[in-house]
Design an enzyme around this catalytic site. Structure first.
Site, PDB file in Angstrom:
ATOM      1  CG  HIS A 249       0.317   6.034  -0.540  1.00 21.16           C
ATOM      2  ND1 HIS A 249      -0.893   6.504  -1.004  1.00 21.16           N
ATOM      3  CD2 HIS A 249       0.085   5.576   0.721  1.00 21.16           C
ATOM      4  CE1 HIS A 249      -1.819   6.323  -0.059  1.00 21.16           C
ATOM      5  NE2 HIS A 249      -1.255   5.762   0.988  1.00 21.16           N
TER       6      HIS A 249
ATOM      7  CG  ASP B  30      -6.580   0.334   0.867  1.00 20.99           C
ATOM      8  OD1 ASP B  30      -5.504   0.231   1.492  1.00 20.99           O
ATOM      9  OD2 ASP B  30      -7.626   0.771   1.377  1.00 20.99           O
TER      10      ASP B  30
ATOM     11  CD  GLU C 177      -4.387   6.752   2.094  1.00 19.89           C
ATOM     12  OE1 GLU C 177      -4.130   5.533   2.185  1.00 19.89           O
ATOM     13  OE2 GLU C 177      -3.545   7.640   2.292  1.00 19.89           O
TER      14      GLU C 177
ATOM     15  CG  HIS D 219      -1.641   1.251   1.538  1.00 21.45           C
ATOM     16  ND1 HIS D 219      -2.994   1.401   1.329  1.00 21.45           N
ATOM     17  CD2 HIS D 219      -1.213   2.436   2.044  1.00 21.45           C
ATOM     18  CE1 HIS D 219      -3.358   2.626   1.688  1.00 21.45           C
ATOM     19  NE2 HIS D 219      -2.293   3.282   2.132  1.00 21.45           N
ATOM     20  CD  GLU D 220       1.957   3.421   3.755  1.00 20.71           C
ATOM     21  OE1 GLU D 220       2.094   4.488   3.130  1.00 20.71           O
ATOM     22  OE2 GLU D 220       1.010   3.219   4.536  1.00 20.71           O
TER      23      GLU D 220
END
Ligand SMILES: [Zn+2]
Length: 629
Positions: free
Chosen positions: A481, A541, A537, A477-478
């Site tokens: 980003h 995800d 976000e 997930h990070e």
């Protein structure tokens, strides 16, 4: 009993949700929050052992322990009564006129008062290795500009709770009724004025909309009554030529806000802010009173007890020191190496996906791979703290508020002192004892504090498939980003820069639009979800789940059921409806249930292993499934 085919989240978490009790002093429980609670319990246990003389305070905790003695000294707090608040309000009450405010404005800021001139020192979006001065808009009382709409039934209820609370805090200082009433009325009028022009949280969730560099001369002309040059020069020690405005709509109307004729409103607003910020550190009664608005907003039943409050108040000012101690004490080399290996695996998966990608040109993919290679990874705890935190010391000759004002002043001085310097990339934006993680687009770095590396996210006792469904999805997930709707606009150095082939970016937006539509308008109870606010976000995800699943599949013992089930488990949560409503107005993350149910329906593997068909609640037809990364 629900079936996975009908509602995946409910099937995995339904029993837990049914039986879980939200602690009376919190608005939410489950997942991240439970782990944070465990850490708090452990830190309080150690603190108690130190106070009882059973344990020697480690160096990193010494000042925290000293300050905690103050926050926990309720007898002294009762004895000090409202005097600290009276002292804090004095310089504000003494302001006689608009020109008086001009003269004292920079002093107030340097003394850590909240004034309506909201500023920050942060990297220039187009020159990420150089800090500039940013001006934004003041905080509102309600969660968002949209909360002020006439058809929001909660608006007046909440504002009235706020009004009563501030009025009572002021009355406690011994002022007369009329004055207290005047202050809250004027403060609310100013709040309403700000709300007219400020950007909504939805608009501000698009980072690239927050970059509006201005010349000081130009900006000064937009606030004719404010002596901006003198104020900023006094703050920075030099006259800034360039200032970056983040909230452009607000600054277009700044001249209608910062007016001499609004002096009374602005003064009242600052008095209300100061009362609100100071009261939690006074007597027990005032501390509880000062939490009324927040509890109403979040649906929290009661204030934390005095012991918890004393710990949390001390932790508030020593979070980084305590976090560093926590990381060094509880996070070993083995865990660190394990996590770094998982991050590298995930980056490897991403590199692999860039080589097999079918919807982007080679040119964009080459640059994406470059950005991925440049990604900095921080795991566990930081190498160092900013100087002003490392040197933070408790002054035992002063009371709590005296110390807090010193801490806050040092923080302001540190922040202003960063102006026109290169950002220090070793400084973390999160303490190591917080169960969370982040990606910073301006530094192109990902940070995983020690606290998140626990079950159910990560455990040596879990299978690799479970760990990939847990911490694996968080790591990916990070990483995603870096390539979400915000990250995609920043290059490998952290600069806002269009590095994509234009037609590729159009394709990207076409895909992200579908993600927006998957979430937009969904309901959690009475609360409607905003697909745009939560877009970056949700894209993270989706990419996180996708890359973690690909990584998990490389493991010989891969078990898709375990992978998806642990993913659902890490997001189990039970929240008060008021809390859900508040987050829906301001949080860029979707509610936990949707992070599970909406996302898994984008994965063919999910439909295969659980035999979901078009007759089932969890069905989504293949043409509506989205994959981006
Ligand atoms: Zn995120």
């Amino acid at each position: 009993m629900t079936a996975i085919k009908d509602d995946f989240y409910d099937t995995i978490n339904g029993d837990w949700v049914q039986n879980a009790t939200i602690p009376a002093d919190r608005p939410v429980t489950g997942g991240f929050i439970d782990l944070n609670q465990d850490i708090e319990d452990e830190e309080r246990r150690v603190l108690q052992a130190i106070h009882d003389g059973k344990q020697v305070a480690p160096d990193l905790l010494k000042e925290f322990v000293q300050f905690h003695k103050m926050t926990a000294n309720w007898q002294q707090r009762e004895a000090d009564s409202v005097q600290p608040l009276v002292d804090v309000l004095k310089p504000l009450k003494a302001l006689k006129s608009w020109s008086d405010l001009q003269q004292h404005w920079s002093d107030l800021i340097q003394n850590a008062y909240t004034t309506p001139l909201s500023y920050g020192v942060a990297p220039d979006f187009k020159q990420a290795d150089f800090n500039e001065l940013w001006l934004s808009a003041p905080q509102l009382i309600l969660p968002d500009t949209t909360s002020y709409a006439d058809d929001n039934p909660q608006r007046d209820i909440l504002l009235n709770v706020w009004r009563d609370m501030i009025r009572q805090l002021l009355l406690a200082t011994g002022c007369d009724q009329e004055w207290a009433q005047h202050i809250v009325d004027q403060a609310l009028a100013f709040d309403r004025l700000i709300a007219q022009y400020k950007m909504s949280n939805e608009a501000a969730s698009d980072y690239w909309q927050l970059y509006h560099p201005k010349q000081l001369r130009e900006l000064s002309q937009s606030v004719v009554d404010v002596d901006l040059k003198t104020i900023l020069t006094s703050l920075l020690g030099q006259t800034p030529e360039k200032i970056i405005v983040s909230d452009q709509p607000f600054w277009e109307h700044a001249n209608e806000v910062y007016r001499a004729q609004h002096f009374d409103m602005i003064k009242a607003w600052m008095i209300a802010q100061a009362a609100y910020e100071t009261a939690p550190f006074l007597t027990n009664e005032l501390r509880i009173l000062a939490g009324t608005y927040r509890r109403t907003l979040t649906g929290t039943a009661q204030a934390p007890d005095q012991n918890k409050a004393a710990y949390r108040q001390a932790h508030l000012f020593f979070a980084d020191q305590v976090g560093l101690w926590y990381g060094k004490t509880y996070f070993g080399e083995k865990a660190k190496n394990d996590v770094i290996k998982m991050v590298e695996t995930m980056i490897g998966v991403y590199q692999q996906r860039f080589t097999t990608n079918t919807w982007l040109t080679q040119e964009t993919l080459r640059k994406a791979a470059q950005k991925l290679s440049a990604l900095t990874i921080h795991v566990g705890y930081p190498d160092k703290l900013p100087e002003y935190l490392a040197q933070r010391q408790v002054d035992s000759t002063q009371d709590i508020m005296g110390n807090i004002m010193q801490f806050a002043k040092a923080a302001v001085a540190y922040s202003l002192g960063q102006w026109h310097k290169a950002p220090d990339r070793n400084i973390w934006q999160m303490p190591a004892d917080l169960v969370n993680a982040y990606y910073d687009p301006m530094h192109n770095e990902i940070v995983f504090p020690a606290a998140i590396l626990q079950a159910p996210f990560y455990s040596l006792e879990q299978t690799p498939s479970q760990n990939f469904g847990g911490i694996g999805t968080v790591i990916a997930h990070e990483v995603t980003h870096a390539f979400d709707t915000n990250g995609a606009r920043f290059d490998e150095k952290g600069n806002l820069n269009e590095w994509w082939v234009a037609s590729d970016f159009e394709n990207f937006e076409e895909r992200t639009k579908k993600v927006e539509q998957q979430f937009d308008g969904l309901m959690i109870g009475e609360t409607k979800i905003n697909g745009h606010l939560t877009l970056s976000e949700n894209v993270a995800d989706l990419g996180g789940l996708s890359a973690a699943l690909a990584a998990a599949k490389q493991d010989v013992g891969f078990d898709a059921t375990q992978f998806f089930m642990n993913y659902a488990k890490i997001w189990r949560q039970k929240a008060k409806p008021e809390y859900t409503a508040m987050l829906a107005a301001m949080d860029v993350h979707a509610p936990a249930r949707l992070r599970v149910n909406v996302q898994v329906k984008n994965f063919d593997t999910f439909f295969d292993i659980f035999h979901v068909t078009e007759k089932d609640g969890m069905w989504r037809s293949p043409k509506d499934r989205v994959q981006i990364w």
